[in-house]
Every structure is written in structure tokens, then in C-alpha cells.
Enzyme design. Sequence first.
Site, PDB file in Angstrom:
ATOM      1  N   CYS A 224      50.380   7.603  66.537  1.00 57.14           N
ATOM      2  CA  CYS A 224      50.215   8.860  67.287  1.00 57.14           C
ATOM      3  C   CYS A 224      49.442   8.665  68.591  1.00 57.14           C
ATOM      4  O   CYS A 224      49.525   9.496  69.493  1.00 57.14           O
ATOM      5  CB  CYS A 224      49.539   9.915  66.423  1.00 57.14           C
ATOM      6  SG  CYS A 224      50.534  10.369  65.005  1.00 57.14           S
TER       7      CYS A 224
ATOM      8  N   HIS B  90      47.159  15.432  71.714  1.00 58.23           N
ATOM      9  CA  HIS B  90      48.165  15.122  70.698  1.00 58.23           C
ATOM     10  C   HIS B  90      48.310  16.349  69.805  1.00 58.23           C
ATOM     11  O   HIS B  90      47.325  16.957  69.412  1.00 58.23           O
ATOM     12  CB  HIS B  90      47.701  13.912  69.879  1.00 58.23           C
ATOM     13  CG  HIS B  90      48.543  13.648  68.667  1.00 58.23           C
ATOM     14  ND1 HIS B  90      49.920  13.636  68.721  1.00 58.23           N
ATOM     15  CD2 HIS B  90      48.213  13.414  67.367  1.00 58.23           C
ATOM     16  CE1 HIS B  90      50.387  13.393  67.513  1.00 58.23           C
ATOM     17  NE2 HIS B  90      49.378  13.257  66.677  1.00 58.23           N
TER      18      HIS B  90
ATOM     19  N   ASN C 136      54.240  17.743  64.547  1.00 62.26           N
ATOM     20  CA  ASN C 136      53.621  16.493  64.988  1.00 62.26           C
ATOM     21  C   ASN C 136      54.736  15.490  65.296  1.00 62.26           C
ATOM     22  O   ASN C 136      55.398  15.009  64.380  1.00 62.26           O
ATOM     23  CB  ASN C 136      52.686  15.975  63.886  1.00 62.26           C
ATOM     24  CG  ASN C 136      51.954  14.711  64.283  1.00 62.26           C
ATOM     25  OD1 ASN C 136      52.314  14.054  65.261  1.00 62.26           O
ATOM     26  ND2 ASN C 136      50.939  14.366  63.511  1.00 62.26           N
TER      27      ASN C 136
HETATM   28  O1  UT7 Z   1      49.023  12.646  63.993  1.00 60.86           O
HETATM   29  C1  UT7 Z   1      48.338  11.774  63.167  1.00 60.86           C
HETATM   30  C2  UT7 Z   1      47.105  12.362  62.717  1.00 60.86           C
HETATM   31  N1  UT7 Z   1      47.336  13.281  61.629  1.00 60.86           N
HETATM   32  C3  UT7 Z   1      46.658  14.389  61.591  1.00 60.86           C
HETATM   33  O2  UT7 Z   1      45.926  14.660  62.517  1.00 60.86           O
HETATM   34  C4  UT7 Z   1      46.723  15.245  60.355  1.00 60.86           C
HETATM   35  C5  UT7 Z   1      45.335  15.587  59.936  1.00 60.86           C
HETATM   36  N2  UT7 Z   1      45.244  16.440  58.789  1.00 60.86           N
HETATM   37  C6  UT7 Z   1      45.658  17.725  58.750  1.00 60.86           C
HETATM   38  O3  UT7 Z   1      46.246  18.213  59.698  1.00 60.86           O
HETATM   39  C7  UT7 Z   1      45.318  18.549  57.536  1.00 60.86           C
HETATM   40  O4  UT7 Z   1      44.416  17.841  56.730  1.00 60.86           O
HETATM   41  C8  UT7 Z   1      46.537  18.985  56.691  1.00 60.86           C
HETATM   42  C9  UT7 Z   1      47.341  20.033  57.455  1.00 60.86           C
HETATM   43  C10 UT7 Z   1      47.381  17.768  56.399  1.00 60.86           C
HETATM   44  C11 UT7 Z   1      46.069  19.603  55.378  1.00 60.86           C
HETATM   45  O5  UT7 Z   1      45.162  20.657  55.602  1.00 60.86           O
HETATM   46  P1  UT7 Z   1      43.826  20.749  54.729  1.00 60.86           P
HETATM   47  O6  UT7 Z   1      43.186  22.006  55.089  1.00 60.86           O
HETATM   48  O7  UT7 Z   1      43.051  19.491  54.973  1.00 60.86           O
HETATM   49  O8  UT7 Z   1      44.371  20.859  53.270  1.00 60.86           O
HETATM   50  P2  UT7 Z   1      44.147  19.873  52.034  1.00 60.86           P
HETATM   51  O9  UT7 Z   1      44.849  18.582  52.251  1.00 60.86           O
HETATM   52  O10 UT7 Z   1      42.688  19.830  51.709  1.00 60.86           O
HETATM   53  O11 UT7 Z   1      44.866  20.683  50.902  1.00 60.86           O
HETATM   54  C12 UT7 Z   1      44.402  21.945  50.490  1.00 60.86           C
HETATM   55  C13 UT7 Z   1      45.295  22.404  49.356  1.00 60.86           C
HETATM   56  C14 UT7 Z   1      45.512  21.355  48.269  1.00 60.86           C
HETATM   57  O12 UT7 Z   1      45.537  22.026  47.019  1.00 60.86           O
HETATM   58  P3  UT7 Z   1      44.282  21.974  46.019  1.00 60.86           P
HETATM   59  O13 UT7 Z   1      44.074  20.512  45.725  1.00 60.86           O
HETATM   60  O14 UT7 Z   1      43.155  22.592  46.792  1.00 60.86           O
HETATM   61  O15 UT7 Z   1      44.755  22.775  44.873  1.00 60.86           O
HETATM   62  C15 UT7 Z   1      46.873  20.804  48.570  1.00 60.86           C
HETATM   63  O16 UT7 Z   1      47.529  20.293  47.435  1.00 60.86           O
HETATM   64  O17 UT7 Z   1      46.603  22.707  49.877  1.00 60.86           O
HETATM   65  C16 UT7 Z   1      47.591  22.008  49.090  1.00 60.86           C
HETATM   66  N3  UT7 Z   1      48.725  21.693  49.974  1.00 60.86           N
HETATM   67  C17 UT7 Z   1      49.716  22.562  50.196  1.00 60.86           C
HETATM   68  N4  UT7 Z   1      49.949  23.810  49.754  1.00 60.86           N
HETATM   69  C18 UT7 Z   1      51.053  24.434  50.214  1.00 60.86           C
HETATM   70  C19 UT7 Z   1      48.958  20.553  50.665  1.00 60.86           C
HETATM   71  N5  UT7 Z   1      50.112  20.667  51.352  1.00 60.86           N
HETATM   72  C20 UT7 Z   1      50.608  21.908  51.074  1.00 60.86           C
HETATM   73  C21 UT7 Z   1      51.752  22.601  51.489  1.00 60.86           C
HETATM   74  N6  UT7 Z   1      51.929  23.867  51.028  1.00 60.86           N
HETATM   75  N7  UT7 Z   1      52.661  22.080  52.344  1.00 60.86           N
END
Ligand code: UT7
Length: 323
Positions: A114, A250, A280
Site C-alpha cells: 500500500c 492512502h 482500499n
Molecule cells: O492498506 C493497508 C493497510 N490496511 C489498513 O489500513 C486496514 C487497517 N484496519 C482497519 O481498517 C480496521 O481494523 C478494520 C476495518 C479492518 C476492522 O475494524 P475494527 O474496528 O478494527 O474491527 P475489528 O477487527 O476489531 O472487529 C470488530 C468486530 C469483530 O467481532 P467481535 O470479535 O468483536 O465479535 C469482527 O469479527 O467486527 C467483526 N467483523 C465484522 N462484522 C461484520 C469483522 N469484519 C466484519 C464484517 N462485518 N465485514
Amino acid sequence: MTLRAVVRGVGHYLPERIVPNSEFEMLVETSDEWIRSRSGIERRHFAAEGQTTSDLATAAALAALANAGLAASDIDAIVLATSTADLTFPSAATMVQANLGMSHGFAFDLQAVCAGFVYALSTANGMILSGQARRVLVIGAETFSKLMDWADRGTCVLFGDGAGALVLEAQEMPGTPQDRGVLSTDLHSDGRFKDLLYVDGGVSTGVTGKLRMQGKEVFRHAVEKLAETAHAALDKAGLSGEDVDWIVPHQANIRIIEGTAKRMQVPMERVVVTVQDHGNTSAASIPLALSVGVARGQIKPGDLIVTEAIGGGLAWGAVVLRW
Ligand code: UT7
């Protein structure tokens, strides 16, 4: 007078197929509301069957050349930032070179995931300043849809396909922070974090593999490292956050974009945001945002721009340039 790598043209290409969040509700347990609120993404473009990264890159390159009023015969080099080259080798850049009808000059891919476009801008700038090339096509192009695990809701909803390109040209400038062109670059990587974001395939495995990400961890590193590198690049240029007309970040997650802007004390009215429409697109996201920012009438000649990106490696960095 000082030599500067000045932007002479910009362009982009997005595949025709637009995929709204609602399509993922049929694929995995997710919702439009979750995707919008956690990432800011509303839709993304996916390449058609058989449409490759070099196809997207060629279309973006042609758009940038048209915008510059130049032909491929005027270009000395092509630097293509991508992690999704059509084949393991040769480079997608040489395929673009052939598509453009160029048999002169040189072309190569650059892989920093990225952060690829920031690395490519820095590399092209170095080639121009050292006299290796006078005009360089700098492209970011990706087809991340080919790396998705469609059963992993934590990643498959986040990425999209696309390409953007700049024509950088050597121009004499007075040598002040008011010059047009690239004013400073700041690059970093730290391989200790290689397991936070990677593809579980490649030549050592015999398969292409799928993208794997510890999203929360990458998020934590992103806001802190992006604000730091943006400040470092501004310092090197003898400028500060107050001088910035546009942050062109980005486009991974609106919450990362907002968090970084806040740390830089730049209001969101001065940030180009396209993540809602593109998702992304990895190395393509910054040139796409630059091209869309110009088309929207946001970015104008003379504006001071800071671009910043972070991704797999971890690799990150920032470039300060005056449009
Ligand atoms: O370009 C390269 C660099 N990449 C990035 O910059 C990405 C960086 N990370 C992010 O953008 C975020 O961390 C995400 C968008 C990937 C995730 O957001 P988050 O607020 O960090 O959520 P999380 O991973 O902590 O997940 C929260 C909850 C989890 O459930 P539990 O364990 O709390 O029950 C996940 O399983 O959301 C769940 N979850 C979803 N729920 C509905 C994860 N993906 C999904 C989904 N739909 N698509």
C-alpha cells in the site's frame, strides 16, 4: 536554479463493474452499516474476468499522457507500483511499455504494497534529480480482488481494483519551498511486522495465495506512523501543517484518514477522500485520489500536497509536493 520533478499530467482508470456493500451481505455475515461505519467504504470497482493490472495501468497511463499533452515517445521511464503484477515476471511495467508502443527507455515494477506509490514517487524523483530520466510515468495499479478470501469478512469487504498515473517531468525551479514539484520524501519499513498483513502464497508455496490481515493491529500502527512520517517530510521541506492545502492519504479506512488529519491538525475540508467509492486499492489509491481531486476541482496548480501511506511490511512513508 534547482532541478525538480514536477507533475505535468495525471489520470486514472477504474474498472466498469461497481460492487456495492450490499453484495457482500449475500457472501458473508456482514452489513452495509458495519462496512460503512468501520471503514467508510460504500462501494468499490472490481476488474472483469481476464482484465489484468497491466490493462488498468495502461489505461491510467494513457489518461495521464493525454492530460500532459504528451505521447509515449516523450517518456524515458515507467515505474509501476503494484503487488498484483499479471505474472511473477516479467514486470507489469514492461507490459505497459509494450501496450504504449514504447521500445525505448526502461520500465520496472516496484513492490511496497500500500506504500508502493509513495516509494515509486520517491524513486522517480531520485531518477530525475540524478539525470537518469527527464520524464517518468509513475503508475499505481492493482487488482486486489484476485487476492481476496471471499469467506473472510474481515478483509474481503475492504479492497478494490483501479489504477492512477502521474507524468513527472524535470524542470528548473528557484530552489525554495515555493517551487512546484516534489519537495521532500520520507520512507520507512520495519520487517518485524511482516505477519500483520501478507499474502499466504508466492513462489515458495506454488500458489498465488490470499490476503491475510490483523486489521486492528495495522490500524493501531497506521495513525501513529502516518502522522509521524508526514511531519518528518514537511520538516525536510522546511514547511509545516499550516502550509498544507491538501492531504492526499492512502485510502484504507476513513477512521485512519480522520485520525491522521487530526494529529496533523489539518481540518477534514483539506483532505481528499475517495475511500467511499474505491475501497482500499493499495498502491493505486493515492494516484487515484490525486486524479479525482483534480477532476473535482479540489487540487489546483500551486497547491501544497502531502501524500502518506502504510501497508504490508510494514512499509510506510510520505511525499510533499507542490502541484
Ligand atoms: O492498506 C493497508 C493497510 N490496511 C489498513 O489500513 C486496514 C487497517 N484496519 C482497519 O481498517 C480496521 O481494523 C478494520 C476495518 C479492518 C476492522 O475494524 P475494527 O474496528 O478494527 O474491527 P475489528 O477487527 O476489531 O472487529 C470488530 C468486530 C469483530 O467481532 P467481535 O470479535 O468483536 O465479535 C469482527 O469479527 O467486527 C467483526 N467483523 C465484522 N462484522 C461484520 C469483522 N469484519 C466484519 C464484517 N462485518 N465485514
